[in-house]
Design an enzyme around this catalytic site. Structure first.
Site, PDB file in Angstrom:
ATOM      1  N   GLN A 164       7.366  -3.058   7.494  1.00 12.04           N
ATOM      2  CA  GLN A 164       6.830  -3.078   6.127  1.00 12.04           C
ATOM      3  C   GLN A 164       5.308  -3.280   6.167  1.00 12.04           C
ATOM      4  OE1 GLN A 164       8.704  -2.529   3.276  1.00 12.04           O
ATOM      5  NE2 GLN A 164       6.776  -2.565   2.158  1.00 12.04           N
ATOM      6  N   LYS A 210      15.582  -3.004  -0.001  1.00 12.29           N
ATOM      7  CA  LYS A 210      16.007  -2.016   0.994  1.00 12.29           C
ATOM      8  C   LYS A 210      17.277  -2.499   1.703  1.00 12.29           C
ATOM      9  CE  LYS A 210      11.329  -0.254   1.526  1.00 12.29           C
ATOM     10  NZ  LYS A 210      10.041  -0.319   2.244  1.00 12.29           N
ATOM     11  N   ASP A 260      10.284   5.962   8.085  1.00 12.07           N
ATOM     12  CA  ASP A 260       9.235   5.971   7.053  1.00 12.07           C
ATOM     13  C   ASP A 260       8.426   7.271   7.121  1.00 12.07           C
ATOM     14  OD1 ASP A 260       9.217   3.867   5.273  1.00 12.07           O
ATOM     15  OD2 ASP A 260       8.110   2.499   6.588  1.00 12.07           O
TER      16      ASP A 260
END
Ligand code: NAP
Length: 293
Positions: A96, A52, A119
């Site tokens: 994450q 990412k 997200d």
């Protein structure tokens, strides 16, 4: 049979974003900035976050990586989230998952400012998605919509069977496919562990989207001739011939299913690469204040 090339599609999306960032830069505008919080050293999570951050660099975004040992306290993590919520340089950030057991994941997700929740996991973004309001869509389902759209796959009136009901893939996917518009307007069945006779349902499907994590679960006898098959599953299976010692396997018995399909995603190289592209799309939208104004 047409292979749905997620790698190529992801590159196309990233190139589009990079061109837009270059134009923003040329006009002296704010460069999009994504921050990623990584807790611990889980191999999969480290790889995902590293990718990412590398993607941010490649397309011209600013990025920051904040790492903690897996002994970090919930309070420390929540303080960092508060800081990122208030940091004007940071347009969007992710924490994450999975997090260590001593940290309440829901509490962490709910601490993120929905405006920066790229997200799309915060209940506010989930609720807005369900209500059809502008929202950050979770990256994997959003990536699948992009694949369907860019390959011009008809979804209207089709029967879409989604297998797996996680909050990040199966459930939002089922909602998005049932919504009006394109891609969407499908009749949706959502299957899970308690579904009786999974094969009965998948055999009815014009479009099968499977996100389970059981290699080879969907076999050729479970698929109608001409179906579109999207395989989200990525399970690491031991493979002594690889340097890493493993390879990724999808939830679909690809070799036997592919010959019956009109379209199918490979694993790897199918859905996976799109997830990062859609995270970048959400970050660009955040920096342009497109969702919340
Ligand atoms: P998850 O949280 O691991 O949950 C699995 C889902 O599958 C659950 O809803 C479970 O049902 C269902 N399930 C398990 N066995 C089943 C069976 N035999 N028949 C029908 N349903 C069954 O799901 P996830 O996080 O979405 O992950 C699924 C897979 O996708 C994993 O391999 C993951 O690595 C992969 N993934 C890939 C990407 C990507 O970017 N490519 C992104 C996210 C996830 P219950 O709810 O009844 O337990």
């Amino acid at each position: 049979m047409t292979l749905l090339d997620g790698k190529k599609t992801s590159e196309a999306i990233q190139n589009e974003i990079a061109a837009e960032v270059a134009a923003i830069k040329a006009k002296g505008g704010k460069i999009p900035h994504l921050a990623a919080v990584l807790v611990g050293n889980d191999g999969g999570s480290v790889t995902y976050v590293t990718n990412k951050v590398a993607t941010c660099e490649r397309i011209g975004f600013g990025s920051s990586l904040i790492r903690y040992e897996d002994t970090v306290t919930e309070e420390e993590l929540l303080n960092k989230i508060k800081e990122l919520n208030e940091d004007e340089e940071v347009d969007g950030f992710i924490v994450q998952l999975p997090l260590p057991k001593h940290i309440d994941t829901e509490k962490v997700i709910e601490a993120i400012d929905p405006k920066k929740d790229v997200d799309g996991f915060h209940p506010t973004n989930v609720g807005r998605m369900v209500a059809g309001l502008p929202a950050y869509l979770p990256a994997t389902p959003a990536g699948i919509l992009q694949l369907l759209q860019r390959y011009e796959i008809d979804t209207k009136g089709k029967h879409c069977v989604v297998v797996g009901r996680s909050n990040i893939v199966g459930t939002p996917m089922s909602i998005l496919m049932a919504k009006g518009g394109y891609p969407g307007n499908a009749t949706v069945t959502l299957c899970h562990r308690n579904t009786v006779d999974l094969a009965y349902h998948t055999r009815q499907a014009d479009i099968i989207i499977v996100a389970v994590g059981q290699p080879g679960l969907i076999t050729a006898d479970m698929v109608k001739e001409g179906a579109v098959v999207i395989d989200v599953g990525t399970t690491r299976v031991p493979d002594a011939s690889r340097k890493s010692g493993f390879r990724l396997r999808g939830d679909v018995d690809f070799d036997n299913v592919a010959e019956k399909c009109s379209y199918i995603t490979p694993v790897p190289g199918g859905v996976g690469p799109l997830t990062i592209a859609m995270l970048m799309t959400n970050t660009l939208r955040a920096s342009k204040k497109e969702v919340y104004g």
